[in-house]
Design a protein around this motif. Sequence first.
Motif, short mmCIF file in Angstrom:
data_model
loop_
_atom_site.label_atom_id
_atom_site.label_comp_id
_atom_site.label_asym_id
_atom_site.label_seq_id
_atom_site.Cartn_x
_atom_site.Cartn_y
_atom_site.Cartn_z
N HIS A 3 -18.45 -37.56 -25.14
CA HIS A 3 -19.27 -38.55 -25.81
C HIS A 3 -20.55 -37.89 -26.30
CE1 HIS A 3 -21.87 -38.68 -22.24
NE2 HIS A 3 -20.76 -38.74 -21.52
N PRO A 4 -21.24 -38.50 -27.26
CA PRO A 4 -22.46 -37.88 -27.81
C PRO A 4 -23.51 -37.61 -26.74
CG PRO A 4 -21.72 -39.69 -29.21
CD PRO A 4 -20.87 -39.73 -27.97
N SER A 5 -24.21 -36.51 -26.89
CA SER A 5 -25.28 -36.08 -25.97
C SER A 5 -24.77 -35.80 -24.57
CB SER A 5 -26.41 -37.12 -25.93
OG SER A 5 -26.93 -37.35 -27.22
N GLN A 6 -23.48 -35.55 -24.41
CA GLN A 6 -22.92 -35.27 -23.09
C GLN A 6 -23.36 -33.90 -22.60
OE1 GLN A 6 -18.67 -35.73 -22.77
NE2 GLN A 6 -18.53 -34.34 -21.03
N LEU A 7 -23.71 -33.82 -21.33
CA LEU A 7 -24.01 -32.56 -20.67
C LEU A 7 -22.91 -32.28 -19.66
CD1 LEU A 7 -27.86 -32.92 -20.02
CD2 LEU A 7 -26.74 -31.61 -21.83
N GLY A 8 -22.39 -31.07 -19.68
CA GLY A 8 -21.34 -30.72 -18.74
C GLY A 8 -19.95 -30.97 -19.32
N PHE A 9 -18.95 -30.85 -18.46
CA PHE A 9 -17.56 -30.96 -18.87
C PHE A 9 -17.09 -32.40 -18.82
CE2 PHE A 9 -18.05 -26.64 -17.31
CZ PHE A 9 -17.39 -25.88 -18.27
N GLN A 10 -15.90 -32.63 -19.37
CA GLN A 10 -15.26 -33.93 -19.23
C GLN A 10 -14.81 -34.12 -17.78
OE1 GLN A 10 -12.14 -34.65 -22.11
NE2 GLN A 10 -13.19 -33.45 -23.69
N ASP A 11 -14.59 -35.36 -17.39
CA ASP A 11 -14.10 -35.65 -16.05
C ASP A 11 -12.74 -34.99 -15.84
OD1 ASP A 11 -16.34 -37.14 -15.52
OD2 ASP A 11 -15.40 -39.05 -16.04
N ALA A 12 -12.58 -34.33 -14.73
CA ALA A 12 -11.33 -33.62 -14.44
C ALA A 12 -10.19 -34.61 -14.22
CB ALA A 12 -11.50 -32.73 -13.21
N ALA A 13 -9.03 -34.27 -14.77
CA ALA A 13 -7.84 -35.10 -14.59
C ALA A 13 -6.70 -34.30 -13.98
CB ALA A 13 -7.41 -35.71 -15.92
N SER A 14 -6.98 -33.10 -13.49
CA SER A 14 -5.97 -32.28 -12.85
C SER A 14 -6.63 -31.44 -11.75
CB SER A 14 -5.29 -31.35 -13.86
OG SER A 14 -6.18 -30.34 -14.28
N PRO A 15 -5.88 -31.03 -10.74
CA PRO A 15 -6.46 -30.21 -9.67
C PRO A 15 -7.06 -28.91 -10.18
CG PRO A 15 -4.33 -31.08 -8.99
CD PRO A 15 -4.48 -31.40 -10.45
N VAL A 16 -6.43 -28.28 -11.16
CA VAL A 16 -6.95 -27.02 -11.69
C VAL A 16 -8.30 -27.24 -12.36
CG1 VAL A 16 -6.60 -25.24 -13.44
CG2 VAL A 16 -4.71 -25.91 -11.95
N MET A 17 -8.45 -28.32 -13.11
CA MET A 17 -9.73 -28.58 -13.76
C MET A 17 -10.81 -28.87 -12.73
SD MET A 17 -11.17 -28.46 -16.57
CE MET A 17 -12.81 -28.81 -17.17
N GLU A 18 -10.46 -29.52 -11.63
CA GLU A 18 -11.44 -29.74 -10.56
C GLU A 18 -11.91 -28.41 -9.99
OE1 GLU A 18 -9.64 -32.29 -7.71
OE2 GLU A 18 -9.54 -34.02 -9.05
N GLU A 19 -10.98 -27.48 -9.81
CA GLU A 19 -11.35 -26.16 -9.31
C GLU A 19 -12.23 -25.42 -10.32
OE1 GLU A 19 -10.83 -24.79 -6.41
OE2 GLU A 19 -9.64 -26.42 -5.58
N LEU A 20 -11.92 -25.56 -11.60
CA LEU A 20 -12.74 -24.92 -12.62
C LEU A 20 -14.16 -25.48 -12.65
CD1 LEU A 20 -10.16 -24.70 -15.57
CD2 LEU A 20 -11.08 -22.81 -14.22
N LEU A 21 -14.30 -26.77 -12.44
CA LEU A 21 -15.63 -27.37 -12.38
C LEU A 21 -16.42 -26.84 -11.19
CD1 LEU A 21 -14.92 -31.10 -13.34
CD2 LEU A 21 -15.94 -29.32 -14.75
N HIS A 22 -15.77 -26.73 -10.04
CA HIS A 22 -16.44 -26.18 -8.86
C HIS A 22 -16.84 -24.73 -9.09
CE1 HIS A 22 -15.72 -29.82 -6.79
NE2 HIS A 22 -14.45 -29.60 -6.47
N PHE A 23 -15.96 -23.96 -9.71
CA PHE A 23 -16.28 -22.55 -9.98
C PHE A 23 -17.43 -22.44 -10.98
CE2 PHE A 23 -15.57 -18.72 -12.61
CZ PHE A 23 -15.81 -17.77 -11.64
N HIS A 24 -17.45 -23.30 -11.97
CA HIS A 24 -18.57 -23.30 -12.93
C HIS A 24 -19.89 -23.54 -12.22
CE1 HIS A 24 -21.38 -25.60 -15.54
NE2 HIS A 24 -21.10 -24.64 -16.40
N ASP A 25 -19.94 -24.54 -11.34
CA ASP A 25 -21.17 -24.82 -10.60
C ASP A 25 -21.54 -23.65 -9.68
OD1 ASP A 25 -21.15 -27.26 -11.86
OD2 ASP A 25 -20.26 -28.34 -10.17
#
Length: 230
Positions: A3-25
Amino acid sequence: MAHPSQLGFQDAASPVMEELLHFHDHALMILFLTSTLVLYMIVAMVSTKLTNKNILDSQEIEIIWTVLPAVILILIALPSLRILYLMDEINDPHLTIKATGHQWYWSYEYTDYENLEFDAYMTPTQDLTPGQFRLLEADHRMVIPVESPIRVLVSAEDVLHSWAVPALGVKMDAVPGRLNQTVFITTRPGIFYGQCSEICGANHSFMPIVVEAIPLKHFEYWSYLMHEEA
């Protein structure tokens, strides 16, 4: 969905994306701490008497600035290698779909079903209905069952493309004459949007990817209807 002016990634919808978000942080925190330490050392050396020859020639300092970067690299490499392993692991997928990139649309073939294949073109702006997104909606969605391992075989017909869906943590290059594969699991029902992520020509930005995750019983009914239409 972004969405406009969004900061960060989209909400994770898979276990791999959740891991990628944790690794990013995790990596971002290391970067912040490293930058803070370097800035503190620069300010301290400029504003105090630390800049004398005894400190500059200190064996201890040389050991620290050699060992510390190695430790930082290890802290980044270990979780990174773990996620790479998870992304490449394939454990008995329930469904296999072949996605082929063309200039400029995607075609999908459900290899576990007979005559279940279709092309997905971008929906023109004048044909959009309320709630649909411009440049992101397709006339046919890649429908999958939720909470099931899905294997996607990715290839291209003409030039390089890239099949990418950010919310699922998936990005796989489509290379003519080559068959790449990726696996993902959706953790919740929903509609997830992506786009070709490889500059493939004049209409590169007009070949969206739409993945719709639905319960298994609804998927079976959808596949039956698609088979009847074919």
